[in-house]
Design a protein around this motif. Structure first.
Motif, PDB file in Angstrom:
ATOM      1  N   ILE A 134       0.862  -1.253   0.049  1.00 12.90           N
ATOM      2  CA  ILE A 134       0.058   0.045  -0.142  1.00 12.90           C
ATOM      3  C   ILE A 134       0.912   1.226   0.114  1.00 12.90           C
ATOM      4  N   GLU A 135       0.628   2.198  -0.844  1.00 12.25           N
ATOM      5  CA  GLU A 135       1.344   3.424  -0.909  1.00 12.25           C
ATOM      6  C   GLU A 135       1.085   3.907   0.330  1.00 12.25           C
ATOM      7  N   LYS A 136       2.428   4.397   0.905  1.00 16.70           N
ATOM      8  CA  LYS A 136       2.327   5.290   2.154  1.00 16.70           C
ATOM      9  C   LYS A 136       1.557   6.387   2.257  1.00 16.70           C
ATOM     10  N   ARG A 137       1.448   7.211   1.061  1.00 16.75           N
ATOM     11  CA  ARG A 137       0.622   8.447   1.029  1.00 16.75           C
ATOM     12  C   ARG A 137      -1.026   8.129   0.848  1.00 16.75           C
ATOM     13  N   ALA A 138      -1.196   7.221   0.204  1.00 17.95           N
ATOM     14  CA  ALA A 138      -2.671   6.918   0.239  1.00 17.95           C
ATOM     15  C   ALA A 138      -3.203   6.252   1.692  1.00 17.95           C
ATOM     16  N   PHE A 139      -2.190   5.285   2.118  1.00 23.10           N
ATOM     17  CA  PHE A 139      -2.683   5.009   3.470  1.00 23.10           C
ATOM     18  C   PHE A 139      -2.716   6.080   4.556  1.00 23.10           C
ATOM     19  N   ILE A 140      -2.011   6.903   4.413  1.00 22.91           N
ATOM     20  CA  ILE A 140      -2.045   8.004   5.637  1.00 22.91           C
ATOM     21  C   ILE A 140      -3.355   8.753   5.308  1.00 22.91           C
ATOM     22  N   GLU A 141      -3.660   8.944   4.157  1.00 23.50           N
ATOM     23  CA  GLU A 141      -4.575   9.918   3.906  1.00 23.50           C
ATOM     24  C   GLU A 141      -6.105   8.886   4.364  1.00 23.50           C
ATOM     25  N   ALA A 142      -6.024   7.350   4.200  1.00 15.43           N
ATOM     26  CA  ALA A 142      -7.172   7.002   4.828  1.00 15.43           C
ATOM     27  C   ALA A 142      -7.114   6.675   6.016  1.00 15.43           C
ATOM     28  N   ALA A 143      -5.986   6.870   6.858  1.00 15.58           N
ATOM     29  CA  ALA A 143      -5.919   6.970   8.162  1.00 15.58           C
ATOM     30  C   ALA A 143      -6.412   8.251   8.805  1.00 15.58           C
ATOM     31  N   CYS A 144      -6.289   9.293   8.146  1.00 17.40           N
ATOM     32  CA  CYS A 144      -6.625  10.612   8.478  1.00 17.40           C
ATOM     33  C   CYS A 144      -8.205  10.813   8.482  1.00 17.40           C
ATOM     34  N   ALA A 145      -8.696   9.976   7.457  1.00  9.32           N
ATOM     35  CA  ALA A 145     -10.303  10.191   7.366  1.00  9.32           C
ATOM     36  C   ALA A 145     -10.888   9.366   8.399  1.00  9.32           C
ATOM     37  N   GLU A 146     -10.453   8.024   8.464  1.00  8.34           N
ATOM     38  CA  GLU A 146     -10.892   6.839   9.274  1.00  8.34           C
ATOM     39  C   GLU A 146     -10.686   7.016  10.809  1.00  8.34           C
ATOM     40  N   VAL A 147      -9.633   7.307  11.080  1.00  6.13           N
ATOM     41  CA  VAL A 147      -9.154   7.269  12.683  1.00  6.13           C
ATOM     42  C   VAL A 147      -8.764   8.554  13.120  1.00  6.13           C
ATOM     43  N   CYS A 148      -8.833   9.651  12.306  1.00 13.20           N
ATOM     44  CA  CYS A 148      -8.663  11.097  12.806  1.00 13.20           C
ATOM     45  C   CYS A 148      -7.167  11.158  12.962  1.00 13.20           C
ATOM     46  N   LEU A 149      -6.044  10.588  12.207  1.00 13.49           N
ATOM     47  CA  LEU A 149      -4.777  10.809  12.427  1.00 13.49           C
ATOM     48  C   LEU A 149      -4.394  12.187  12.085  1.00 13.49           C
ATOM     49  N   PRO A 150      -3.880  12.839  13.002  1.00 15.86           N
ATOM     50  CA  PRO A 150      -3.651  14.136  12.934  1.00 15.86           C
ATOM     51  C   PRO A 150      -2.640  14.353  11.674  1.00 15.86           C
ATOM     52  N   ALA A 151      -2.614  15.628  11.073  1.00 19.46           N
ATOM     53  CA  ALA A 151      -1.674  16.088   9.971  1.00 19.46           C
ATOM     54  C   ALA A 151      -0.414  15.900  10.514  1.00 19.46           C
ATOM     55  N   GLY A 152       0.627  15.058   9.738  1.00 20.83           N
ATOM     56  CA  GLY A 152       1.887  15.124  10.002  1.00 20.83           C
ATOM     57  C   GLY A 152       2.215  14.021  10.995  1.00 20.83           C
ATOM     58  N   ALA A 153       1.265  13.367  11.504  1.00 20.11           N
ATOM     59  CA  ALA A 153       1.500  12.181  12.386  1.00 20.11           C
ATOM     60  C   ALA A 153       1.911  10.762  11.784  1.00 20.11           C
ATOM     61  N   SER A 154       2.539  10.041  12.448  1.00 23.69           N
ATOM     62  CA  SER A 154       3.236   8.824  11.840  1.00 23.69           C
ATOM     63  C   SER A 154       2.211   7.784  12.279  1.00 23.69           C
ATOM     64  N   LEU A 155       1.921   6.760  11.361  1.00 30.24           N
ATOM     65  CA  LEU A 155       1.213   5.577  11.414  1.00 30.24           C
ATOM     66  C   LEU A 155       1.981   4.529  11.817  1.00 30.24           C
ATOM     67  N   GLN A 156       1.901   3.963  12.988  1.00 31.81           N
ATOM     68  CA  GLN A 156       2.712   3.096  13.056  1.00 31.81           C
ATOM     69  C   GLN A 156       2.212   1.497  13.625  1.00 31.81           C
ATOM     70  N   PHE A 157       2.273   0.608  12.958  1.00 34.61           N
ATOM     71  CA  PHE A 157       1.956  -0.918  13.261  1.00 34.61           C
ATOM     72  C   PHE A 157       2.809  -1.548  14.351  1.00 34.61           C
ATOM     73  N   SER A 158       2.142  -2.665  14.981  1.00 32.11           N
ATOM     74  CA  SER A 158       3.015  -3.254  16.029  1.00 32.11           C
ATOM     75  C   SER A 158       2.655  -4.675  15.871  1.00 32.11           C
ATOM     76  N   GLY A 159       3.387  -5.645  15.941  1.00 32.74           N
ATOM     77  CA  GLY A 159       3.398  -7.104  16.429  1.00 32.74           C
ATOM     78  C   GLY A 159       2.476  -8.046  15.227  1.00 32.74           C
ATOM     79  N   ALA A 160       2.314  -9.210  15.651  1.00 34.00           N
ATOM     80  CA  ALA A 160       1.468 -10.136  14.877  1.00 34.00           C
ATOM     81  C   ALA A 160       0.180 -10.084  15.374  1.00 34.00           C
TER      82      ALA A 160
END
Length: 341
Positions: free
Chosen positions: A134-160
């Motif tokens: 998944i393109e990073k830019r597109a995923f960040i845009e989706a996260a901004c819309a779906e989980v209110c990811l603040p502008a400029g914030a990093s989306l970090q996944f963890s674990g299995a």
């Protein structure tokens, strides 16, 4: 029906009609993978013969991939940089080191590799993985819309993350559906239709809902007045999709004023509650027309969901899904000769 089984050959990999490459040469395989992912180190560390295959279905912002190396293999791409990578072994297992994240996937668990951290993986000799790039830019845009990811914030996944619960099964079911349709010659990703774009966004949202990340609490917690209002309102809407409800009814069910309800929906979706209700009804219409009985008629589906102007219904349906209601119905039961209404 088992997930991620080839529709043509039980021993073949899924997406067998979308082969990117097949090779027993390590250098050839590394170069071919690097062209679509990134440069990396690839080493065989097991005794089994190396037999790589990579099948790939490309979309606009994401691709679905099925890969195996045959042998036990070490892959070291460093930082992916431009994309996230979801991995789900359908056979075998893999060990993943992604920055400070160290985990094992397989047996119904998957994980997402963060693009900024250096990564090393070891795949077992029998490992076959279904992956989403998944393109990073597109995923960040989706996260901004779906989980209110603040502008400029990093989306970090963890674990299995296990995918045995209802949300995990639903997400894998959608992924499997797209793969199976591609095997039948119906490629749903990569087009310019709203359906293609919506499918890609749905897959991204599926990862946000099923994988642990630094904004998981925003998705799962029930705190705060705005999420409560929206959840209550949407629950009422879904229970009354065929009823002639008004915005005042929705506000009352959510225990708030019309003004607060509209503000909550504008902040969350950028749309009014009634527009969201209309889209929920369109989604149900699409579902019913895509899975018809012998008596399903476009007119009945539309009127039962409150769309009494059939021309207007057809217009907004086409804008959302890229085809008309009757085209959806005909595609769901080809050759049966049923009338459009």
């Amino acid at each position: 029906m088992d997930l991620f089984q080839s529709t043509t050959n039980a021993d073949a990999l899924p997406l067998g009609n979308h082969v990117l490459f097949s090779s027993d040469d390590v250098d050839h395989a590394r170069a071919a993978v690097a062209e679509v992912y990134c440069d990396h180190r690839l080493e065989v560390i097991g005794r089994n013969p190396f037999a790589a295959q990579h099948n790939r279905l490309s979309g606009k912002a994401l691709s679905i991939n099925v890969m195996t190396y045959g042998a036990k293999t070490m892959i070291a791409p460093g930082a992916l940089e431009g994309f996230y990578l979801f991995q789900f072994p359908v056979r075998g297992h893999a060990s993943v080191n992604n920055g400070k994240n160290r985990y094992e996937i397989g047996g119904g668990t998957g994980g997402v590799i963060n693009p900024e951290a250096s990564t090393t993986m070891i795949w077992s000799e029998d490992c076959v993985q279904v992956m989403m790039q998944i393109e990073k830019r597109a995923f960040i845009e989706a996260a901004c819309a779906e989980v209110c990811l603040p502008a400029g914030a990093s989306l970090q996944f963890s674990g299995a993350n296990k995918l045995h619960n209802s949300e995990g099964r639903a997400f894998l079911g959608i992924l499997d559906y797209v793969i199976r349709e591609a095997e039948r010659g119906e490629v749903l990703l990569g087009g310019d239709t709203l359906l293609s774009k919506q499918l890609e966004r749905t897959l991204m949202v599926g990862l946000l809902q099923t994988q642990v990340h630094n904004f998981t609490s925003v998705v799962t917690t029930n705190t705060g007045p705005m999420p409560r209002i929206i959840r209550s309102a949407e629950s009422y809407m879904r229970e009354n999709l065929g009823a002639p409800i008004m915005v005042e009814d929705i506000a009352s069910a959510a225990g708030t004023s019309v003004r607060n309800l509209q503000g909550a929906f504008r902040s969350r979706y950028g749309r009014s509650p009634m527009t969201v209700l209309r889209d929920l009804r369109l989604e149900l219409a699409w579902e019913e027309l895509s899975n018809p009985t012998r008596t399903t008629r476009v007119t009945d589906v539309a009127t039962e969901l409150g769309f009494f102007h059939l021309g207007r219904f057809s217009e907004i349906y086409r804008k959302k899904y890229g085809c008309t209601p009757i085209e959806t119905l005909r595609a769901a039961r080809p050759g049966e000769g049923f009338g459009p209404f």
